[in-house]
Write a protein that holds these residues in place. Structure first.
Motif, mmCIF file in Angstrom:
data_model
loop_
_atom_site.group_PDB
_atom_site.id
_atom_site.type_symbol
_atom_site.label_atom_id
_atom_site.label_comp_id
_atom_site.label_asym_id
_atom_site.label_seq_id
_atom_site.Cartn_x
_atom_site.Cartn_y
_atom_site.Cartn_z
ATOM 1 N N ASP A 67 81.464 47.264 71.001
ATOM 2 C CA ASP A 67 80.300 46.761 70.441
ATOM 3 C C ASP A 67 80.580 45.190 70.776
ATOM 4 O OD1 ASP A 67 78.744 48.577 70.307
ATOM 5 O OD2 ASP A 67 79.074 48.800 68.219
ATOM 6 N N LYS A 68 79.987 44.291 70.736
ATOM 7 C CA LYS A 68 79.931 42.933 70.770
ATOM 8 C C LYS A 68 81.128 42.338 71.593
ATOM 9 C CE LYS A 68 78.552 42.521 65.828
ATOM 10 N NZ LYS A 68 78.920 42.353 64.610
ATOM 11 N N GLY A 69 81.366 42.807 72.689
ATOM 12 C CA GLY A 69 82.162 42.388 73.927
ATOM 13 C C GLY A 69 83.613 42.694 73.458
ATOM 14 N N ARG A 70 84.001 43.394 72.553
ATOM 15 C CA ARG A 70 85.345 43.865 72.450
ATOM 16 C C ARG A 70 85.695 45.152 73.357
ATOM 17 N NH1 ARG A 70 86.261 46.174 67.484
ATOM 18 N NH2 ARG A 70 84.038 46.920 67.301
#
Length: 371
Positions: A67-70
């Motif tokens: 999630d969130k570009g991780r």
């Protein structure tokens, strides 16, 4: 006058002292400058070490998108809950992928792969326990339109989709056959969806739990039970039993029939026989090409015969498993060529070629005119 001379000497003394202080300061600064390059050289060696470490860590090109570009660089195994979309990425301008084969077999539209400029993206929506398996990627080296796999770049991870209701990886086949070869190990493929599940192997008749010693018989959650040196004593019907900490009732796997193989690996052993080697005009005759081989070894047949491409013939291929001797199983494959209403053009040599992954064998016989 004396006062003026004294005052001039005092000023001269102050100038000398000031000059000495400046020289001392310059010497210290020069010393510091000589020290700093030394420290820079020490620091300059560290990037080389970091560079080697980054290369070592960079051997894995497979990551999971969180999630969130991780991003998470994947190791040997990964456990996930089913249902949530899985997104994997592999660095490279040309990437090849491998994943559980049934996703291709059933042309599953939940799976999509897209190549971008700098990476390839694999997305699997609504994953379930059945999607448990190995996922891998590798760089493709291309010269024009010809590409080959760079084996040194392969990254892989085994992903478990842990389902509390599905302890075993579901199989579309409710009764599977596993073959016992005397010259190689045999796997009873009861894989689990969670590596922490306890699994045991059982013979159906007579009912018995098979001891697992870790040497002759061992268990790998990504493969199943592995029999290192199979023998005729291992043939029979088996099943696996899984026990979970969250369920009081154990779960039973697919049934497995273990068959002992008699025929060794190699090119097909083929024979050919005509229903009659001497026929008359208008007769019906056939030729049968037979191969005895390993139970799981597919055989492909091809024919050369008189009047080929000029006379219609019927060709029927089939195979079945047969028992030979005590506890030995063999696959018998046949190809039958049928000629209806024989004519002069049908007399001559008939050649059958049987081919498997180990090679091919050709056999021949002749059909003559009775007249």
């Amino acid at each position: 006058m004396r006062l003026w001379i004294f005052f001039a000497l005092a000023l001269l003394w102050l100038e000398v002292q000031h000059g000495l202080c400046q020289q001392t300061t310059r010497n210290k600064e020069a010393g510091e400058n000589r020290t700093r390059p030394g420290r820079k050289r020490v620091k300059g060696r560290n990037p080389k070490v970091k560079e080697k470490e980054s290369v070592s860590k960079g051997q894995s090109i497979l990551t999971q998108v969180l999630d969130k570009g991780r991003f998470l660089r994947l190791g040997e195994t990964l456990s996930l809950n089913p249902g949530k979309t899985l997104e994997l990425r592999c660095k490279g301008t040309k990437i090849g992928w491998a994943y559980p084969s049934y996703l291709d077999t059933y042309n599953d539209n939940r799976l999509s792969i897209k190549q971008h400029d700098r990476f390839s993206q694999l997305i699997l929506t609504s994953p379930s326990a059945a999607d448990t398996g190995e996922y891998s990627c590798w760089v493709m080296l291309c010269d024009g339109e010809e590409c080959e796999r760079d084996a040194d770049s392969t990254s892989k991870t085994y992903i478990y989709f842990t389902d509390k209701d599905e302890l075993f990886v579901p199989s579309p086949i409710h009764f599977e056959i596993a073959y016992l070869h005397p010259d190689k190990h045999t796997t009873v493929p009861c894989r689990v969806t969670n590596p922490k599940i306890r699994v045991s192997l059982h013979r159906e008749v007579p009912p018995k739990e098979i001891p697992v010693d870790g040497t002759q018989i061992s268990y790998n959650p990504t493969k199943g039970f592995i029999i290192q040196t199979p023998s005729p004593e291992h043939k029979g019907a088996y099943y696996c039993k899984a026990n979970s900490t969250t369920k009081s009732t154990p779960q039973i796997s697919t049934m497995y029939q273990l068959l002992y193989v008699e025929v060794p690996s190699g090119p097909p052993f083929a024979t050919i026989k005509a229903s009659s080697n001497t026929v008359s005009g208008g007769d019906i005759f056939n030729l049968t090409c037979t191969v005895l081989g390993e139970p799981e070894m597919n055989v492909n047949f091809s024919w050369r015969y008189p009047g080929q491409d000029q006379r219609p013939v019927i060709i029927q291929d089939s195979w079945r498993l047969i028992n030979r001797g005590v506890g030995h199983t063999t696959r018998i494959s046949k190809s039958v060529l049928i000629v209806d209403d024989a004519e002069t053009i049908d007399f001559g040599k008939y050649i059958c070629t049987a081919k498997n992954k180990n090679g091919e064998t050709s056999v021949a016989t002749s059909v003559k005119s009775h007249d």
